[in-house]
Design an enzyme around this catalytic site. Structure first.
Site, PDB file in Angstrom:
ATOM      1  N   PRO A  51     -13.347 -91.538   0.492  1.00  0.00           N
ATOM      2  CA  PRO A  51     -14.236 -92.178   1.478  1.00  0.00           C
ATOM      3  C   PRO A  51     -14.257 -91.350   2.767  1.00  0.00           C
ATOM      4  O   PRO A  51     -13.219 -91.049   3.329  1.00  0.00           O
ATOM      5  CB  PRO A  51     -13.577 -93.542   1.729  1.00  0.00           C
ATOM      6  CG  PRO A  51     -12.548 -93.704   0.660  1.00  0.00           C
ATOM      7  CD  PRO A  51     -12.174 -92.340   0.203  1.00  0.00           C
ATOM      8  N   GLU A  52     -15.443 -90.974   3.179  1.00  0.00           N
ATOM      9  CA  GLU A  52     -15.601 -90.242   4.435  1.00  0.00           C
ATOM     10  C   GLU A  52     -16.023 -91.235   5.529  1.00  0.00           C
ATOM     11  O   GLU A  52     -16.219 -92.410   5.256  1.00  0.00           O
ATOM     12  CB  GLU A  52     -16.656 -89.140   4.260  1.00  0.00           C
ATOM     13  CG  GLU A  52     -16.250 -88.052   3.281  1.00  0.00           C
ATOM     14  CD  GLU A  52     -15.161 -87.136   3.826  1.00  0.00           C
ATOM     15  OE1 GLU A  52     -14.875 -87.196   5.043  1.00  0.00           O
ATOM     16  OE2 GLU A  52     -14.581 -86.380   3.036  1.00  0.00           O
TER      17      GLU A  52
END
Ligand SMILES: [Zn+2]
Length: 271
Positions: free
Chosen positions: A2-3
């Site tokens: 997850p960015e």
């Protein structure tokens, strides 16, 4: 992984489901995450009211007034709101039981996530003390980036991926923003002029904002609060396109390694 856009999408998705609710209980099924979940956390959380859900870098900060629950999704984590009687599966390591018949569940197959509790100003926590500005806030601007890069021989790509310079610019977004700004990733950071700093700041923001709008773009098993996959394949300018024609000039996209990460760029469009 997850960015920042996925974390921000998660924050926005969860906020409406959480704000104002009371925590009835917490369940730790497997506390061996990146750092151990504190064993006394259920006791600390019982009766706490969730005031808001904020974000700093890729951490979610659940403000409960007397303290802050710090959450990180690590490499593979996701948070969902589910009916309280939903059976836990293998990788469902942590639940917050809420007073409206729902729960918030952390699923994290690779267990690099985090669930921590902090009392007092959360921004003084060691995790946040040395972080650079948020990319979407005004203190990340051309003048700031210009000053932060003077005298630095490190590449501009590694520089914008450094959390001490600016947080939350992951590999995909660094590659894309540099292409859009016309800056080659291996340029020494200290050589970037002020106008080019302005262009880069603008493109970093635009790239992140577009990804947030799409609901996050990189985590295949991200599940949003409505149960829909949050994975939206973006059309990238350069990321993952080695050898394919540049969408602007048609010349092949090049790939190099910088600091253990792949960089993709057009040798003609980026200087
Ligand atoms: Zn090109």
């Amino acid at each position: 992984m997850p960015e920042l856009p996925e974390v921000e999408t998660t924050r926005r998705g969860l906020s409406a489901h959480l704000a104002g609710l009371t925590i009835k209980d917490a369940v730790i099924r497997n506390g061996s995450l990146r750092w151990p979940i504190p064993k006394n956390l259920p006791k600390l959380l019982r009766g706490q009211i969730i005031l808001s859900l904020k974000r700093r870098a890729k951490y979610l900060l659940m403000d409960c007034g007397t303290g802050t629950l710090i959450l990180h999704l690590g490499m593979s984590g996701s948070l969902r709101i589910l009916p309280a009687n939903t059976k836990a599966e293998k990788h469902d390591h942590f639940d917050l039981i809420l007073n409206n018949g729902t729960l918030m569940r952390l699923r994290d197959p690779r267990r690099f996530g985090a669930v921590l509790w902090h009392v007092g100003d959360v921004h003084t926590h060691p995790l946040f003390a040395s972080l650079g500005p948020e990319p979407l806030k005004n203190n990340f601007n051309a003048r700031y980036l210009y000053e932060a890069t003077r005298g630095r021989s490190i590449s501009i790509k590694q520089c914008i991926m450094d959390n001490h310079v600016v947080v939350g610019v992951g590999n995909i977004y660094a590659n894309e923003a540099l292409f859009r700004a016309g800056i080659k990733p291996q340029l020494a950071a200290g050589k970037l002029s002020l106008p080019r700093c302005a262009k880069l700041v603008a493109e970093i923001r635009a790239t992140l904002n577009e990804a947030i709008k799409l609901g996050g773009s990189t985590l295949r098993d991200f599940v949003d609060t409505s149960g829909q996959p949050g994975y939206f394949q973006q059309t990238y300018w350069v990321y993952g396109r080695a050898g394919e024609p540049c969408r602007r000039c048609g010349k092949p996209i090049k790939q190099i390694r910088q600091g253990q990460r792949s960089s993709f760029f057009c040798g003609f469009c980026q200087r």
